[in-house]
Design an enzyme around this catalytic site. Sequence first.
Site, PDB file in Angstrom:
ATOM      1  N   LYS A 204       0.837  -1.206   0.000  1.00  0.00           N
ATOM      2  CA  LYS A 204       0.000   0.000   0.000  1.00  0.00           C
ATOM      3  C   LYS A 204       0.870   1.254   0.000  1.00  0.00           C
ATOM      4  O   LYS A 204       0.614   2.220  -0.738  1.00  0.00           O
ATOM      5  CB  LYS A 204      -0.922  -0.002   1.225  1.00  0.00           C
ATOM      6  CG  LYS A 204      -1.599   1.340   1.521  1.00  0.00           C
ATOM      7  CD  LYS A 204      -2.468   1.813   0.359  1.00  0.00           C
ATOM      8  CE  LYS A 204      -2.982   3.230   0.580  1.00  0.00           C
ATOM      9  NZ  LYS A 204      -3.969   3.352   1.639  1.00  0.00           N
ATOM     10  N   CYS A 258      -2.952  10.401   1.779  1.00  0.00           N
ATOM     11  CA  CYS A 258      -2.128   9.279   1.305  1.00  0.00           C
ATOM     12  C   CYS A 258      -0.783   9.742   0.761  1.00  0.00           C
ATOM     13  O   CYS A 258       0.259   9.506   1.362  1.00  0.00           O
ATOM     14  CB  CYS A 258      -2.876   8.486   0.235  1.00  0.00           C
ATOM     15  SG  CYS A 258      -4.272   7.536   0.862  1.00  0.00           S
TER      16      CYS A 258
END
Length: 420
Positions: A204, A258
């Site tokens: 991720k 993110c």
Amino acid sequence: MKITVVGLGYIGLPTAILFAKYGNTVAGVDLSPIMTENLNAGHLHIEEPGLAEDLQQALALGNFHASTTPVSADAYIIAVPTPNKQDLYKSCNTAYVESALMSIIPHLKKNDTIIVESTIAPRTMTDIVQPMIENEGFTVGEDIYLAHCPERVLPGNIMHELVHNPRIIGGITTKCTEKAAAVYGAFVEGEIIKAEAGEAELSKLMENTYRDVNIALANELAKISNYLEIDALRVIEMANKHPRVNLHQPGPGVGGHCLAVDPYFVIAAAPEQSPLMQVAREVNNSMPTHVVSQVKSLMAEHTGNRVTIFGLTYKGNIDDTRESPAMEIKEMLIESGFDVRAFDPHVASEILTGEEACEDSSLILVLSDHSEFRDIPASYTDKMRHQILFDTKNMVQTVSDDVTYLNYGNLHTQKQAISI
């Protein structure tokens, strides 16, 4: 299944609603009593296409209820923020994850599954989460099952992507992976990718780091091209005609929960081994200063000091301003003495219309690629003192002929004209 979702933000709430929509009994947990009361009344606190309709369906089915405290369940999903620490490498702050785990521990029983969706640093599951559970007398992999299943969705398309995107399931043990995969089988139609916890954590992080590094390359190219008086956007367009090249687009900087956060988790875990990632972060962090410098140059030849910002969110068609470079640029312009007005139809706190924000302004600065900014009506620009538009997102399609339109492709031509 009975599912408890801790954290009802941009990821936790859509996840909870989808589980409820697909027939599971879901308890959504958040610390805000106002938020939970509003959700139970059918009112959202975030903007996401399709979420309002799915919330109404989940409530009508009686499958979703929000509260400030967890309840016993078969599976627990942790979807709370993981901000950066204020240390040298901006490492991962797991305080919210640990707090969420502590809140569900009193409800745990044998055969329960705990899934951490929050983005976490490598080895968080084995070094922090697993010991917390085993300190309570459980054996992970035998009577409690732990997995990291990172979210991989695009804001603005979350409801579709949660169902259809591939899903990485990283268990502490093989049995943990199988148990977590069964949970997501309730609604996920995309590929279920079974992995180890550490692989899921790092995968991720690298997805977002890849994009951060690519954007840094594009931003550096924009600076180089401006210096060399070359059209950066044309260079990117031509380079991407190569079948194995995919340069991203330059912009005002990188934001959100993110891309502006996750690379630091890798950097902090292996600082000596990550020089490229560190430089990419420096390049992207420099872009707000670069944009402000360009604004100062453009405004230097004109009377008036009002600048109108179009868009305060970190990306288009959402209401999320977390880590947004637009917010940083706004503050930097104010500190530099400019009279700054903002127009953002997606941010509730911004109440000015386009006409009001542009009145007596000398420059429109586009910092978010909202669809509302594709076509700039003359009613906006006619009210300006000087009709200049600097589009840092290269997304404006039509604007009045009277407006000087600038982006990273032709910014150097305007500067050249000013210098003459």
